[in-house]
Scaffold this motif. Structure first.
Motif, PDB file in Angstrom:
ATOM      1  N   LEU A   1       0.618  -1.176   0.027  1.00 50.34           N
ATOM      2  CA  LEU A   1       0.473  -0.428   0.124  1.00 50.34           C
ATOM      3  C   LEU A   1       1.336   1.580  -0.252  1.00 50.34           C
ATOM      4  CD1 LEU A   1      -3.223   1.090   2.157  1.00 50.34           C
ATOM      5  CD2 LEU A   1      -1.598   2.476   1.932  1.00 50.34           C
ATOM      6  N   ILE A   2       0.570   2.410  -1.095  1.00 46.00           N
ATOM      7  CA  ILE A   2       0.983   3.503  -0.856  1.00 46.00           C
ATOM      8  C   ILE A   2       0.374   4.608  -0.711  1.00 46.00           C
ATOM      9  CG2 ILE A   2       2.360   5.100  -2.641  1.00 46.00           C
ATOM     10  CD1 ILE A   2       3.382   2.584  -3.698  1.00 46.00           C
ATOM     11  N   ALA A   3       0.641   5.471   0.461  1.00 38.89           N
ATOM     12  CA  ALA A   3      -0.309   6.296   0.453  1.00 38.89           C
ATOM     13  C   ALA A   3       0.551   8.225   1.208  1.00 38.89           C
ATOM     14  CB  ALA A   3      -0.679   5.855   1.991  1.00 38.89           C
TER      15      ALA A   3
ATOM     16  N   PRO B   1       7.233  13.381  -6.212  1.00 37.61           N
ATOM     17  CA  PRO B   1       7.844  12.442  -5.027  1.00 37.61           C
ATOM     18  C   PRO B   1       6.559  10.523  -5.005  1.00 37.61           C
ATOM     19  CG  PRO B   1       8.809  14.164  -3.637  1.00 37.61           C
ATOM     20  CD  PRO B   1       7.433  14.336  -4.828  1.00 37.61           C
ATOM     21  N   LEU B   2       4.936  11.370  -4.834  1.00 40.88           N
ATOM     22  CA  LEU B   2       4.212  10.316  -4.667  1.00 40.88           C
ATOM     23  C   LEU B   2       4.070   9.437  -5.849  1.00 40.88           C
ATOM     24  CD1 LEU B   2       2.446   8.968  -2.615  1.00 40.88           C
ATOM     25  CD2 LEU B   2       0.663  10.834  -3.505  1.00 40.88           C
TER      26      LEU B   2
ATOM     27  N   ILE C   1       4.509   5.450  -6.869  1.00 43.45           N
ATOM     28  CA  ILE C   1       3.845   4.418  -7.485  1.00 43.45           C
ATOM     29  C   ILE C   1       4.223   4.204  -8.890  1.00 43.45           C
ATOM     30  CG2 ILE C   1       1.481   4.533  -8.934  1.00 43.45           C
ATOM     31  CD1 ILE C   1       0.624   6.992  -6.432  1.00 43.45           C
ATOM     32  N   GLU C   2       4.953   4.727  -9.867  1.00 40.71           N
ATOM     33  CA  GLU C   2       5.864   4.230 -11.236  1.00 40.71           C
ATOM     34  C   GLU C   2       6.636   2.885 -10.650  1.00 40.71           C
ATOM     35  OE1 GLU C   2       6.826   7.712 -12.888  1.00 40.71           O
ATOM     36  OE2 GLU C   2       4.181   8.059 -13.625  1.00 40.71           O
ATOM     37  N   LYS C   3       7.801   3.375  -9.422  1.00 43.27           N
ATOM     38  CA  LYS C   3       8.476   2.516  -9.300  1.00 43.27           C
ATOM     39  C   LYS C   3       8.107   1.387  -8.907  1.00 43.27           C
ATOM     40  CE  LYS C   3      12.411   2.103  -5.734  1.00 43.27           C
ATOM     41  NZ  LYS C   3      12.692   2.124  -4.655  1.00 43.27           N
ATOM     42  N   ARG C   4       7.289   1.308  -8.949  1.00 47.60           N
ATOM     43  CA  ARG C   4       5.815  -0.208  -7.868  1.00 47.60           C
ATOM     44  C   ARG C   4       5.614  -0.856  -8.821  1.00 47.60           C
ATOM     45  NH1 ARG C   4       9.257  -1.285  -3.569  1.00 47.60           N
ATOM     46  NH2 ARG C   4       9.270   0.396  -1.966  1.00 47.60           N
TER      47      ARG C   4
ATOM     48  N   ASN D   1      -4.873  10.016 -10.667  1.00 48.13           N
ATOM     49  CA  ASN D   1      -5.049  10.628 -11.712  1.00 48.13           C
ATOM     50  C   ASN D   1      -3.137  10.683 -10.951  1.00 48.13           C
ATOM     51  OD1 ASN D   1      -7.256  11.797 -12.352  1.00 48.13           O
ATOM     52  ND2 ASN D   1      -6.844  13.871 -11.244  1.00 48.13           N
ATOM     53  N   LEU D   2      -2.653   9.990 -10.383  1.00 49.28           N
ATOM     54  CA  LEU D   2      -1.431  10.039 -10.080  1.00 49.28           C
ATOM     55  C   LEU D   2      -0.725   8.516 -10.669  1.00 49.28           C
ATOM     56  CD1 LEU D   2      -0.960  10.807  -6.469  1.00 49.28           C
ATOM     57  CD2 LEU D   2      -0.523  11.892  -8.386  1.00 49.28           C
ATOM     58  N   LEU D   3      -1.725   7.799 -12.157  1.00 44.48           N
ATOM     59  CA  LEU D   3      -1.385   6.659 -12.113  1.00 44.48           C
ATOM     60  C   LEU D   3      -0.894   6.752 -13.719  1.00 44.48           C
ATOM     61  CD1 LEU D   3      -4.132   4.153 -11.096  1.00 44.48           C
ATOM     62  CD2 LEU D   3      -1.576   3.640 -11.250  1.00 44.48           C
ATOM     63  N   PRO D   4       0.250   6.585 -14.149  1.00 38.12           N
ATOM     64  CA  PRO D   4       0.280   6.521 -16.184  1.00 38.12           C
ATOM     65  C   PRO D   4      -0.695   6.449 -17.001  1.00 38.12           C
ATOM     66  CG  PRO D   4       2.442   5.406 -14.728  1.00 38.12           C
ATOM     67  CD  PRO D   4       1.085   5.306 -13.412  1.00 38.12           C
ATOM     68  N   ASP D   5      -0.902   6.700 -17.837  1.00 38.50           N
ATOM     69  CA  ASP D   5      -1.803   6.752 -19.217  1.00 38.50           C
ATOM     70  C   ASP D   5      -1.670   5.240 -19.001  1.00 38.50           C
ATOM     71  OD1 ASP D   5      -2.821   8.978 -18.650  1.00 38.50           O
ATOM     72  OD2 ASP D   5      -1.835   9.574 -20.048  1.00 38.50           O
ATOM     73  N   ASP D   6      -0.346   4.310 -19.549  1.00 34.56           N
ATOM     74  CA  ASP D   6      -0.303   3.038 -20.327  1.00 34.56           C
ATOM     75  C   ASP D   6       0.077   2.331 -18.865  1.00 34.56           C
ATOM     76  OD1 ASP D   6       1.846   3.626 -18.590  1.00 34.56           O
ATOM     77  OD2 ASP D   6       3.262   3.668 -20.787  1.00 34.56           O
ATOM     78  N   VAL D   7      -1.484   1.735 -17.986  1.00 34.62           N
ATOM     79  CA  VAL D   7      -0.892   1.088 -16.968  1.00 34.62           C
ATOM     80  C   VAL D   7      -2.210  -0.501 -17.933  1.00 34.62           C
ATOM     81  CG1 VAL D   7      -2.111   0.131 -14.785  1.00 34.62           C
ATOM     82  CG2 VAL D   7      -0.709   2.654 -15.438  1.00 34.62           C
ATOM     83  N   SER D   8      -1.014  -1.483 -17.499  1.00 34.61           N
ATOM     84  CA  SER D   8      -1.360  -2.027 -18.528  1.00 34.61           C
ATOM     85  C   SER D   8      -2.080  -3.369 -17.820  1.00 34.61           C
ATOM     86  CB  SER D   8      -0.555  -2.465 -19.081  1.00 34.61           C
ATOM     87  OG  SER D   8       0.590  -3.283 -18.603  1.00 34.61           O
TER      88      SER D   8
END
Length: 326
Positions: free
Chosen positions: A131-133, A190-191, A195-198, A214-221
């Motif tokens: 979990l990331i918060a 940093p947040l 997220i992108e690292k994990r 909105n913190l997720l990349p557009d290309d989440v697969s």
């Protein structure tokens, strides 16, 4: 119910009314007013009858299945092979479930945090949970193990984000930390980076509330699951209006919530809701999830922490409070 006490509620109480009806654990009045008074009178008459003790025990027994492990199992996610959670963690090491929550669990005392903690603790029996918060600016942050296979990573926000949040809170006259996450991405580097690292090591993303979408990349697969703890649009509209927030700010805030909640529902493979009433409302507002599936996942009870008084304890408490034994 866990204490063996029948419950009275109204039809607009969402999950509470649904639980009462499902387990025949009490009475549901059509609305607040005369019908509620009549329902309470009906219940009072029943309490004085010979069938009351047996009914209380039936209610208590029914409640035993409303625990967090039971709630998780009832979702069917423990046998969903596409998410690879069909066997306990000990059977083989699995990619983690990446959870994005708008607040940290320190400790889980309120409703939202309790749901996140207990539901995901049950999930962690089948699959590791990460979990990331966000946490307040100046907090130490870092990673800690809440329980076996359940890791929490806390990322401090910037002073600029705190100022952004304060501006929203002042205009809406209530705390707006969650809303600020929707249009404050520029202050959350940093947040977003964590997220992108994990993401590459995760098997699925579990979105608790829509505020970090909105913190997720557009290309989440990988698959996205959305835990809709409320209908956020309706909740925020009522809260901000009742608080006397600035009308223009309320309008902008609702547009942000509408967009994020719509995206969370429409892009998710499944949406978990605490009641079928919420599922119907979300479908009315936004349509159905990508798979067309709403999953009923009501709030549970942590049975290990609450067992209710036994009959001897009941008698003692009644005597202490001056209540007739019958």
């Amino acid at each position: 119910m866990r204490a063996g006490t029948p419950v009275i509620s109204t039809a607009d109480s969402g999950g509470v009314a649904e639980v009462i009806n499902q387990y025949k654990a009490g009475w549901v009045a059509p609305d607040i007013g005369t019908s509620l008074t009549q329902t309470m009178a009906k219940a009072l008459a029943f309490f004085r009858g010979d069938d009351y003790p047996a009914f209380c025990e039936k209610v208590r027994q029914a409640s035993l299945s409303i625990n967090w492990s039971g709630v998780f199992t009832a979702t069917g996610l423990d046998s969903d092979l596409t998410l690879n959670v069909s066997a306990p963690c000990s059977a083989k090491r699995k990619p983690p479930l990446l959870v994005l929550a708008p607040f940290a669990l320190r400790p889980p005392l309120n409703g939202g945090a309790s749901r996140i903690f207990f539901f995901l603790r049950a999930w962690a029996h089948f699959q590791p949970v990460h979990l990331i918060a966000p946490v307040n600016a100046g907090a130490s942050g870092g990673t800690r193990l809440l329980c076996s296979d359940f890791v929490v990573e806390e990322v401090p926000v910037s002073d600029d984000f705190e100022a952004h949040c304060q501006r929203w809170s002042e205009s809406l006259r209530v705390s707006a930390h969650d809303l600020a996450l929707l249009d404050g991405a520029e202050f959350l580097t940093p947040l977003r980076a964590q997220i992108e690292k994990r993401l590459p090591e995760a098997e699925a993303v579990f979105l608790s509330h829509p505020y970090m979408i909105n913190l997720l990349p557009d290309d989440v697969s990988i698959p996205l699951l959305y835990d809709a703890q409320n209908v956020e649009f309706d909740l925020k509209k009522g809260m901000w209006t009742a608080a006397g927030g600035d009308p223009a700010s309320i309008q902008v805030g609702l547009e942000l919530v509408d967009k994020a909640e719509r995206q969370a529902v429409r892009q998710s493979e499944s949406v978990l809701t605490v009641s079928r009433q919420d599922a119907r409302r979300l479908a009315e507002l936004y349509g159905r999830p990508a798979s067309g599936e709403f999953i009923d996942a009501p709030n549970g009870v942590e049975s290990a922490r609450f067992s209710g008084p036994n009959e001897q304890r009941r008698v003692m408490l009644k005597k202490r409070l001056g209540i007739s034994p019958d």
